[in-house]
Design an enzyme around this catalytic site. Structure first.
Site, PDB file in Angstrom:
ATOM      1  N   HIS A 139      -6.645  -3.365 -15.865  1.00  9.41           N
ATOM      2  CA  HIS A 139      -7.528  -4.509 -16.088  1.00  9.41           C
ATOM      3  C   HIS A 139      -6.828  -5.830 -15.792  1.00  9.41           C
ATOM      4  O   HIS A 139      -7.350  -6.701 -15.090  1.00  9.41           O
ATOM      5  CB  HIS A 139      -8.021  -4.476 -17.543  1.00  9.41           C
ATOM      6  CG  HIS A 139      -8.885  -5.641 -17.889  1.00  9.41           C
ATOM      7  ND1 HIS A 139      -8.392  -6.783 -18.460  1.00  9.41           N
ATOM      8  CD2 HIS A 139     -10.208  -5.842 -17.688  1.00  9.41           C
ATOM      9  CE1 HIS A 139      -9.389  -7.635 -18.618  1.00  9.41           C
ATOM     10  NE2 HIS A 139     -10.502  -7.085 -18.170  1.00  9.41           N
ATOM     11  N   CYS A 181     -12.923   1.076  -1.731  1.00  9.11           N
ATOM     12  CA  CYS A 181     -12.884  -0.132  -2.548  1.00  9.11           C
ATOM     13  C   CYS A 181     -11.786  -0.060  -3.605  1.00  9.11           C
ATOM     14  O   CYS A 181     -11.638  -0.955  -4.423  1.00  9.11           O
ATOM     15  CB  CYS A 181     -14.232  -0.404  -3.188  1.00  9.11           C
ATOM     16  SG  CYS A 181     -14.806   0.965  -4.189  1.00  9.11           S
TER      17      CYS A 181
HETATM   18  C1  PEP Z   1     -11.435   2.944  -8.132  1.00  8.33           C
HETATM   19  O1  PEP Z   1     -11.427   3.858  -8.954  1.00  8.33           O
HETATM   20  O2  PEP Z   1     -10.735   2.952  -7.107  1.00  8.33           O
HETATM   21  C2  PEP Z   1     -12.269   1.760  -8.351  1.00  8.33           C
HETATM   22  C3  PEP Z   1     -12.412   0.859  -7.403  1.00  8.33           C
HETATM   23  O3  PEP Z   1     -12.852   1.606  -9.577  1.00  8.33           O
HETATM   24  P1  PEP Z   1     -12.101   1.054 -10.872  1.00  8.33           P
HETATM   25  O4  PEP Z   1     -10.784   0.499 -10.460  1.00  8.33           O
HETATM   26  O5  PEP Z   1     -12.992   0.056 -11.472  1.00  8.33           O
HETATM   27  O6  PEP Z   1     -11.979   2.313 -11.699  1.00  8.33           O
END
Ligand code: PEP
Ligand code: MG
Length: 763
Positions: A399, A710
């Site tokens: 985070h 992503c």
């Molecule tokens: C991921 O898991 O790569 C992602 C983009 O989602 P988060 O980082 O919010 O889990």
């Protein structure tokens, strides 16, 4: 091939010469070539530096001493750096190079000009060239002897401890890294400041200029409230003028350096710029913006009626905090207190404030260094204020890392001991690139009136067009304008949980307290900000995905189940499918946006492990009145099962799939992404991960379904190269990574075309 000379004049330089003149030199040359009034300058090329190393036989001596160097051993590192630097400074410069520098200097103004001597990174592949070891800047230099010494000192800076450390950590070979030196007329501005060539939030054709007396550093560093002028390019008129009381200015300190001085009373409330000067600046700004293709953040100075443009860079850096703008001093002599993972770039100094509980965040002041075990969404308001963030726990995708990058706040995560070692009120400096915390304030302000650090100068490029779309990730709506200013091709991931969690109430709380409308409105309004920043470009909004532990501290958090392993628990689509109320409210906000005409809104489901989940979610949406055949619905590939079953997902009707590598890696390798003890094993390029990605891309391609990424791995140029080579349709990266990802993608695409053409020729 033509041999590159020892000296190149600004007029001869283009951005392609970066190898010879470094990022700073190339950027200045490019600016001069489009007619911007840049202070005169020449560059002592990287080739001159190489010739110096060869002709003085220093090459062998220096690199031999680095061979067995353990850069983690601070003492050995310092010693090796000192020795190498001394060798470079003491060596006799070859006569030919010396004479050419003297001759060039003489040509500038008969050898009487006061100049700034700055090192300029040439390692164009370095992700952030400012750390390659070219931070030395010598201001107020006059005379041959001083100039020659400064050049040699710049060369020596290539072997500073911090630079050696950085290159070793990045896997660069010291013996191949070069350095160029820019020698430039020092502009002792009588008035100076910054300019945004378009409105930084709305993108409207409004030029915003801030200016004050003396050198521009007073404005850049925030030590003075500057005048503000708004120039409307449509009507070519100054439409807003705000005169501030300007109490201080930074001026030259005799022959050496700069100093802060009081502005005499009669000038304090006087307007700094005339309408004609504003108009002229706006025109230069437009030239820069048109040339680079994106709105620019420009530094300018005026002396004796002559306007100079000192620097131009994409506006993406406007969100960065004071002190976070790279550094012009050096930290090589500073004491390193602790190390962690550099999670958000930038350097800042400030007072430590340790947060053990979210209740403590009230004591956080503007400019503090927030130190905590791990940040939580409820800490975001405090995170907005601070100059830097340091955590005990976490990796690149935790985070703290995600939010800091979007806020443009330097951050170091996973230090293990920050909350134990650092003390409240202690002054430290955080290097968010290298992951180091230094004792004291060791990033001195860049008191200069000419181009700033290489980190900023290097980003001036003509727009790069890529066939593979390069999109951007957004988690907090306030980052939308910065994200859009990168010129990204859309948003590949909008994490809405940050939007909700910032409200400090769980979705369950809103439902229980019959505040559903409030929840829908918050979501709608937050997403709308991002959609408005990307008109006509796809924006993929991800449905809620917060592990239960992230809800715990909020209102309603007491009702969250206690889970042994929230990462593997009740989150993402699993929770939405079992909590129709929560899901319905999200869909309600999407419906409103679609009905308002935001056709570019796509929805992405997280943590999907079976096509049935996608089908069920879609049918629920249909039941709530969504025209599911005509909206864009896709999934994230975060669980190996979804990578393996991608063909079934396609047959179920997904319009796109996007690799969430942050989770895909943790679930493929059984490595907790937030656990600093196993952070070194968290390997995005593990063959099993690449295998899953490769297969899924191939299947998507065969069905012509958009395949994207992503996760954080999409912000790594090496990974981007691999993904393009393997046929990915689009990538979505962090705001700070867009420029380098776009460049990596373009290079890879060009190479693929070139190789295809060559192999055709060979047939
Ligand atoms: C991921 O898991 O790569 C992602 C983009 O989602 P988060 O980082 O919010 O889990
Ligand atoms: Mg994820």
């Amino acid at each position: 091939m033509k041999e590159v000379p020892n000296i190149l004049w600004l007029e001869e330089i283009r951005k392609e010469d970066i190898i010879s003149v470094g990022g700073k030199g190339a950027s200045l040359g490019e600016m001069a070539s489009i007619g911007l009034p840049v202070p005169k300058a020449f560059v002592v090329t990287a080739q001159a530096f190489r010739r110096f190393l060869v002709e003085t036989s220093l090459e062998k001596k220096i690199f031999a001493s680095f061979e067995r160097l353990d850069v983690e051993d601070n003492e050995a590192l310092e010693k090796a750096a000192e020795q190498a630097k001394a060798l470079v400074i003491k060596a006799k410069m070859p006569a030919a190079i010396r004479d050419e520098i003297k001759k060039a200097y003489k040509r500038m103004d008969n050898g009487n000009l006061i100049v700034a001597v700055r090192s300029s990174a040439t390692a164009e592949d370095l992700p952030d060239a400012s750390f390659a070891g070219q931070q030395e800047t010598y201001l107020n230099i006059k005379g041959d002897a001083n100039l020659l010494l400064s050049v040699q000192q710049c060369w020596a800076s290539l072997y500073g401890a911090r630079a050696l450390y950085y290159r070793a950590r990045q896997g660069f070979d010291d013996s191949t890294v070069n350095i160029a030196v820019v020698v430039q007329q020092l502009v002792h501005s009588e008035k100076a400041g910054v300019m945004f060539t378009s409105h930084p939030i709305s993108g409207e054709p409004l030029t915003i200029i801030e200016g004050s007396w003396g050198l521009g550093e007073a404005v850049v560093s925030g030590s003075v409230s500057p005048d503000k002028y708004v120039f409307d390019q449509r009507t070519e008129k100054v439409v807003d003028t705000l005169i501030s009381n300007k109490k201080v200015e930074i001026i030259a300190n005799g022959d050496h350096g700069t100093k802060l001085a009081d502005v005499p009373k009669d000038r304090q409330d006087k307007q700094v710029l005339s309408d004609a000067e504003i108009e002229k600046l706006a025109m230069y700004g437009k030239i820069a913006e048109n040339h680079y293709g994106v709105p620019q953040d420009v530094e300018w100075g005026i002396v004796s009626g002559t306007t100079y443009i000192l620097q131009s860079r994409p506006i993406t850096t406007i969100g960065s905090k004071k002190g976070a703008k790279g550094m012009s001093g050096n930290t090589s002599g500073a004491n390193i207190l602790i190390k962690g993972q550099g999670a958000a770039p930038g350097i800042a100094s400030g007072k430590v404030v340790i947060i053990r509980d979210v209740k403590d965040t009230g004591s956080v002041k503007e400019g503090d260094i927030l130190v905590t075990r791990m940040t939580n969404p409820d800490m975001v308001p405090a995170m907005r204020k601070v100059a830097a963030i340091v955590t005990d726990e976490g990796g690149m995708t935790c985070h703290a890392a995600i939010v800091s990058r979007e806020l443009g706040t330097p951050a170091v995560v996973g230090t293990k001991t920050a909350t134990a070692v650092l003390k409240n009120g202690q002054v430290v400096t955080v290097d968010g690139e290298l992951g180091l915390i230094y004792e004291g304030a060791v990033a001195p302000p860049a008191a200069v009136s000419a181009p700033g650090p290489a980190q900023q100068a290097v980003v001036a490029h003509a727009p790069i067009i890529t066939a593979t779309s390069v999109k951007v990730n957004v988690s907090i709506p306030e980052a939308a304008a910065r994200a859009a200013a990168t010129g990204a091709d859309g948003v590949g991931l909008l994490r809405i949980e940050h939007l909700i969690l910032g409200l400090n109430k769980t979705p369950g709380w809103f439902i229980q307290n019959h505040k559903e409308e409030e929840f829908v409105k918050e979501l709608h309004d937050g997403i709308k900000i991002v959609l408005d920043a990307f008109p006509g470009k796809p924006v993929w909004v991800r449905t809620l995905d917060a592990p239960t532990d992230e809800f715990r501290n909020m209102k309603g958090g007491e009702n969250e189940p206690h889970e042994h392993n929230p990462m593997l628990g009740w989150r993402g689509i699993r929770r939405d499918l079992e909590s129709p109320d929560q899901f319905r409210l999200q869909v309600e906000s999407f419906k409103r946006l679609w009905s308002e005409g935001y056709e570019n809104l796509g929805i992405m489901f997280p943590m999907v492990s079976h096509p049935d989940q996608f089908i069920k979610a879609r049918e629920m949406m249909r039941g709530w009145g969504v025209d599911v055949e005509n909206v864009t619905l896709g999934i994230m590939i975060e669980i190996p099962s979804s990578a393996i079953m991608i063909e079934d997902f396609i047959q179920a009707g997904i319009k796109f799939a996007s690799f969430g590598t942050n989770d895909l890696i943790q679930y493929t390798l059984a490595i907790d992404r937030n656990n600093e003890n196993v952070a070194t094993m968290y390997n995005p390029q593990h063959p099993a991960v690449l295998h899953l990605i490769h297969n899924a891309i191939q299947v998507c391609r065969s069905y012509d379904v958009e395949c994207s990424i992503c996760g954080q791995a999409g912000s790594d140029p090496k990974m981007a190269k691999w993904l393009v080579e393997h046929g990915i349709t689009s990538l979505s990266a962090n705001i700070d990574a867009i420029a380098k990802i776009r460049e990596a993608v373009a290079k890879t695409e060009k190479r693929i075309i070139l190789e295809a053409a060559r192999s055709k020729d060979a047939e």
